[in-house]
Design a protein around this motif. Structure first.
Motif, PDB file in Angstrom:
ATOM      1  N   MET A   1       0.746  -1.245  -0.126  1.00 19.75           N
ATOM      2  CA  MET A   1      -0.039  -0.131   0.040  1.00 19.75           C
ATOM      3  C   MET A   1       0.884   1.191   0.017  1.00 19.75           C
ATOM      4  O   MET A   1       1.735   1.338   0.795  1.00 19.75           O
ATOM      5  CB  MET A   1      -0.881  -0.080   1.143  1.00 19.75           C
ATOM      6  N   ILE A   2       0.635   2.206  -0.891  1.00 19.34           N
ATOM      7  CA  ILE A   2       0.931   3.467  -0.963  1.00 19.34           C
ATOM      8  C   ILE A   2       0.178   4.779  -0.488  1.00 19.34           C
ATOM      9  O   ILE A   2      -0.856   4.588  -1.018  1.00 19.34           O
ATOM     10  CB  ILE A   2       1.653   3.450  -2.381  1.00 19.34           C
ATOM     11  N   GLU A   3       0.534   5.392   0.486  1.00 22.55           N
ATOM     12  CA  GLU A   3      -0.188   6.543   0.868  1.00 22.55           C
ATOM     13  C   GLU A   3       0.251   7.750   0.725  1.00 22.55           C
ATOM     14  O   GLU A   3       1.506   8.193   1.316  1.00 22.55           O
ATOM     15  CB  GLU A   3      -0.870   6.446   2.183  1.00 22.55           C
ATOM     16  N   VAL A   4      -0.431   8.865   0.044  1.00 20.53           N
ATOM     17  CA  VAL A   4       0.081   9.847  -0.397  1.00 20.53           C
ATOM     18  C   VAL A   4      -0.806  11.187   0.341  1.00 20.53           C
ATOM     19  O   VAL A   4      -2.150  10.975   0.360  1.00 20.53           O
ATOM     20  CB  VAL A   4      -0.176  10.362  -1.863  1.00 20.53           C
ATOM     21  N   LYS A   5      -0.308  12.141   1.008  1.00 23.88           N
ATOM     22  CA  LYS A   5      -0.880  13.153   1.747  1.00 23.88           C
ATOM     23  C   LYS A   5      -0.319  14.469   1.487  1.00 23.88           C
ATOM     24  O   LYS A   5       0.796  15.055   1.491  1.00 23.88           O
ATOM     25  CB  LYS A   5      -0.617  12.834   3.259  1.00 23.88           C
ATOM     26  N   ASN A   6      -1.348  15.168   0.853  1.00 21.33           N
ATOM     27  CA  ASN A   6      -1.104  16.520   0.962  1.00 21.33           C
ATOM     28  C   ASN A   6       0.130  17.073  -0.120  1.00 21.33           C
ATOM     29  O   ASN A   6       1.010  17.878   0.288  1.00 21.33           O
ATOM     30  CB  ASN A   6      -0.985  17.272   2.052  1.00 21.33           C
ATOM     31  N   LEU A   7       0.411  16.110  -1.142  1.00 21.08           N
ATOM     32  CA  LEU A   7       1.660  16.320  -1.718  1.00 21.08           C
ATOM     33  C   LEU A   7       1.555  17.707  -2.789  1.00 21.08           C
ATOM     34  O   LEU A   7       0.748  17.843  -3.509  1.00 21.08           O
ATOM     35  CB  LEU A   7       1.643  15.149  -2.760  1.00 21.08           C
ATOM     36  N   GLU A   8       2.787  18.395  -2.564  1.00 17.25           N
ATOM     37  CA  GLU A   8       2.948  19.702  -3.408  1.00 17.25           C
ATOM     38  C   GLU A   8       4.331  19.416  -4.056  1.00 17.25           C
ATOM     39  O   GLU A   8       5.284  19.182  -3.251  1.00 17.25           O
ATOM     40  CB  GLU A   8       2.933  20.927  -2.440  1.00 17.25           C
ATOM     41  N   LYS A   9       4.393  19.903  -5.335  1.00 17.76           N
ATOM     42  CA  LYS A   9       5.646  19.925  -6.058  1.00 17.76           C
ATOM     43  C   LYS A   9       5.848  21.221  -6.698  1.00 17.76           C
ATOM     44  O   LYS A   9       4.753  21.398  -7.727  1.00 17.76           O
ATOM     45  CB  LYS A   9       5.950  18.785  -6.554  1.00 17.76           C
ATOM     46  N   THR A  10       6.775  22.019  -6.808  1.00 15.81           N
ATOM     47  CA  THR A  10       7.002  23.355  -7.347  1.00 15.81           C
ATOM     48  C   THR A  10       8.263  23.462  -8.173  1.00 15.81           C
ATOM     49  O   THR A  10       9.331  22.772  -7.633  1.00 15.81           O
ATOM     50  CB  THR A  10       6.981  24.579  -6.398  1.00 15.81           C
ATOM     51  N   PHE A  11       8.419  23.926  -9.435  1.00 15.41           N
ATOM     52  CA  PHE A  11       9.402  24.199 -10.005  1.00 15.41           C
ATOM     53  C   PHE A  11       9.471  25.615 -10.473  1.00 15.41           C
ATOM     54  O   PHE A  11       8.918  26.137 -11.184  1.00 15.41           O
ATOM     55  CB  PHE A  11       9.380  23.297 -11.446  1.00 15.41           C
ATOM     56  N   GLY A  12      10.545  26.138  -9.848  1.00 19.84           N
ATOM     57  CA  GLY A  12      10.527  27.694  -9.702  1.00 19.84           C
ATOM     58  C   GLY A  12       9.264  28.469  -9.355  1.00 19.84           C
ATOM     59  O   GLY A  12       9.044  28.334  -8.107  1.00 19.84           O
ATOM     60  N   ASP A  13       8.653  29.236 -10.182  1.00 24.90           N
ATOM     61  CA  ASP A  13       7.195  29.871  -9.591  1.00 24.90           C
ATOM     62  C   ASP A  13       6.198  28.983 -10.073  1.00 24.90           C
ATOM     63  O   ASP A  13       4.963  29.628  -9.746  1.00 24.90           O
ATOM     64  CB  ASP A  13       7.297  31.109 -10.173  1.00 24.90           C
ATOM     65  N   GLN A  14       6.209  27.758 -10.517  1.00 22.31           N
ATOM     66  CA  GLN A  14       5.121  26.975 -11.021  1.00 22.31           C
ATOM     67  C   GLN A  14       4.713  25.952 -10.081  1.00 22.31           C
ATOM     68  O   GLN A  14       5.771  25.116  -9.988  1.00 22.31           O
ATOM     69  CB  GLN A  14       5.266  26.531 -12.537  1.00 22.31           C
ATOM     70  N   LYS A  15       3.580  25.821  -9.549  1.00 20.58           N
ATOM     71  CA  LYS A  15       3.219  24.778  -8.753  1.00 20.58           C
ATOM     72  C   LYS A  15       2.713  23.661  -9.363  1.00 20.58           C
ATOM     73  O   LYS A  15       1.724  23.814 -10.071  1.00 20.58           O
ATOM     74  CB  LYS A  15       2.432  25.097  -7.548  1.00 20.58           C
ATOM     75  N   VAL A  16       3.234  22.528  -9.714  1.00 20.65           N
ATOM     76  CA  VAL A  16       2.852  21.357 -10.478  1.00 20.65           C
ATOM     77  C   VAL A  16       1.897  20.452  -9.883  1.00 20.65           C
ATOM     78  O   VAL A  16       0.863  19.861 -10.552  1.00 20.65           O
ATOM     79  CB  VAL A  16       4.022  20.682 -11.233  1.00 20.65           C
ATOM     80  N   LEU A  17       2.147  20.189  -8.567  1.00 26.23           N
ATOM     81  CA  LEU A  17       1.136  19.524  -7.771  1.00 26.23           C
ATOM     82  C   LEU A  17       0.849  20.300  -6.743  1.00 26.23           C
ATOM     83  O   LEU A  17       1.379  20.834  -5.929  1.00 26.23           O
ATOM     84  CB  LEU A  17       2.017  18.172  -7.076  1.00 26.23           C
ATOM     85  N   LYS A  18      -0.435  20.209  -6.301  1.00 26.65           N
ATOM     86  CA  LYS A  18      -1.286  21.187  -5.614  1.00 26.65           C
ATOM     87  C   LYS A  18      -2.018  20.451  -4.325  1.00 26.65           C
ATOM     88  O   LYS A  18      -3.333  20.618  -4.415  1.00 26.65           O
ATOM     89  CB  LYS A  18      -2.243  21.955  -6.223  1.00 26.65           C
ATOM     90  N   GLY A  19      -1.464  19.781  -3.606  1.00 29.40           N
ATOM     91  CA  GLY A  19      -1.999  18.925  -2.347  1.00 29.40           C
ATOM     92  C   GLY A  19      -2.661  17.735  -2.855  1.00 29.40           C
ATOM     93  O   GLY A  19      -3.792  17.705  -2.223  1.00 29.40           O
ATOM     94  N   ILE A  20      -2.032  16.793  -3.415  1.00 29.03           N
ATOM     95  CA  ILE A  20      -2.694  15.663  -3.686  1.00 29.03           C
ATOM     96  C   ILE A  20      -2.644  14.655  -2.401  1.00 29.03           C
ATOM     97  O   ILE A  20      -1.564  14.447  -2.098  1.00 29.03           O
ATOM     98  CB  ILE A  20      -1.719  15.129  -5.178  1.00 29.03           C
ATOM     99  N   SER A  21      -3.766  14.165  -2.381  1.00 32.35           N
ATOM    100  CA  SER A  21      -3.783  13.003  -1.051  1.00 32.35           C
ATOM    101  C   SER A  21      -4.717  11.898  -1.864  1.00 32.35           C
ATOM    102  O   SER A  21      -5.540  12.055  -2.246  1.00 32.35           O
ATOM    103  CB  SER A  21      -4.524  13.445  -0.034  1.00 32.35           C
TER     104      SER A  21
END
Length: 256
Positions: A1-21
Motif C-alpha cells: 500500500m502506498i499512501e500520499v498525503k497533501n503532496l505539493e511540488k513546485t518548479f521555480g514559480d510554477q506549482k505542479v502538484l497542488k496538495g494531492i492525497s
C-alpha cells in the motif's frame, strides 16, 4: 500500500502538484490519468523518489519516504519494480541478460540462482524461445513482456509502469494490460500505472486517479468513471463515441 498525503511540488514559480492525497492499495491496478500538463508524470516521479516534494508525505506500507535514511531508502528501492515507457531494454544484452540485470546489481545470488529465477519470470510472462535473442530480434509486444519480467524478477512489493502500452497495437496493449493485472493480483503487488490509454481504464482500472492542473480532480473505479457527472472527467473520457456507448451501457445495467 502506498499512501500520499497533501503532496505539493513546485518548479521555480510554477506549482505542479497542488496538495494531492490518495491511497494505492496492494493487489490492485491503480491508474493515474490526465491530460498533458496535468501533473501525472511529476506525480509518478515523486512516488519514485526522483522528485522531492516540498510539502506532504509518501508512505510505503507505513514507511514515510522522506524520513528514511540512506540505507533504508536503498532497501526500499530493492522492493520497487519499474516498467519504462518504450521498455528501455539494453540492446547489447539478450532477453535473459536483461531480465537478470537487477539480480546481478542488487542481490548476492549465485549465477545458478539468477538463471533459475530468470527462467521462472520469463515463463510467467509467456515468452517462448526468447532467452538468447536480442531486443532487436523480437516484437514490441515481446519487448514489453521482457520489461515486465525484469520489473518483477526481484519479487517487488511495488510496481510502477510508465505508459506501458506506448507504441503497441490495441490487441497487444490489451494482452499487456491483462498480464500486468494478473501479476498484480497473483503477487499482491501495489501497482501504479501512468497512462493516457482509455482502453486500459476500461480493461484494468480498479482504482483511477484523475489529475487536472496539478489537482486530484476525481478518483474511483472503472465502473464509477463511466457513471460520474464530474464535467472535467466526462470531457476527458468521452471524447469518442465508443466511450459514450460504454457509459450508456453501464448506466443501463444499473437501471435493470
Amino acid at each position: 500500500m502506498i499512501e500520499v498525503k497533501n503532496l505539493e511540488k513546485t518548479f521555480g514559480d510554477q506549482k505542479v502538484l497542488k496538495g494531492i492525497s490518495t491511497l494505492f492499495e496492494a493487489g490492485k491496478t491503480n491508474l493515474i490519468i490526465g491530460q498533458s500538463g496535468s501533473g501525472k508524470t511529476v506525480f509518478l516521479k515523486s512516488l519514485l523518489g526522483i522528485h522531492t516534494p516540498e510539502v506532504g508525505t509518501i508512505s510505503f506500507d507505513g514507511r514515510i519516504y522522506s524520513e528514511l535514511d540512506k540505507d533504508e531508502k536503498r532497501e526500499l528501492r530493492t522492493e520497487i519494480g519499474m516498467v519504462f515507457q518504450g521498455s528501455a531494454l539494453f540492446d547489447s544484452m539478450t532477453v535473459e541478460e536483461n531480465v537478470g540485470f537487477p539480480l546481478k546489481m542488487f542481490t548476492n545470488k549465485t549465477t545458478e540462482e539468477i538463471k533459475e529465477r530468470v527462467n521462472i519470470v520469463i515463463n510467467r510472462v509467456n515468452l517462448v524461445d526468447a532467452n538468447h535473442k536480442k531486443p532487436s530480434e523480437i516484437s514490441g509486444g515481446m519487448q514489453k513482456r521482457v520489461a515486465i519480467a525484469r520489473a518483477i524478477v526481484n519479487n517487488p512489493k511495488y510496481l510502477f509502469c510508465d505508459e506501458p502500452n506506448s507504441g503497441l497495437d490495441p490487441k497487444t496493449a490489451i494482452v499487456i494490460d491483462n498480464l500486468i493485472q494478473e501479476i498484480t493480483e497473483e503477487y499482491n503487488i501495489t501497482t501504479v500505472i501512468n497512462t493516457h490509454d482509455m482502453n486500459s481504464v476500461m480493461e484494468i482500472g480498479e482504482k483511477i486517479v484523475f489529475l487536472k492542473n496539478g489537482l486530484l480532480e476525481w478518483e474511483g473505479s472503472k465502473r464509477e468513471i463511466f457513471k460520474t457527472d464530474n464535467a472535467a472527467v466526462t470531457d476527458f473520457v468521452y471524447s469518442s463515441e465508443l466511450f459514450k456507448k460504454v457509459r450508456k451501457m453501464y448506466l443501463e445495467e444499473d437501471n435493470l
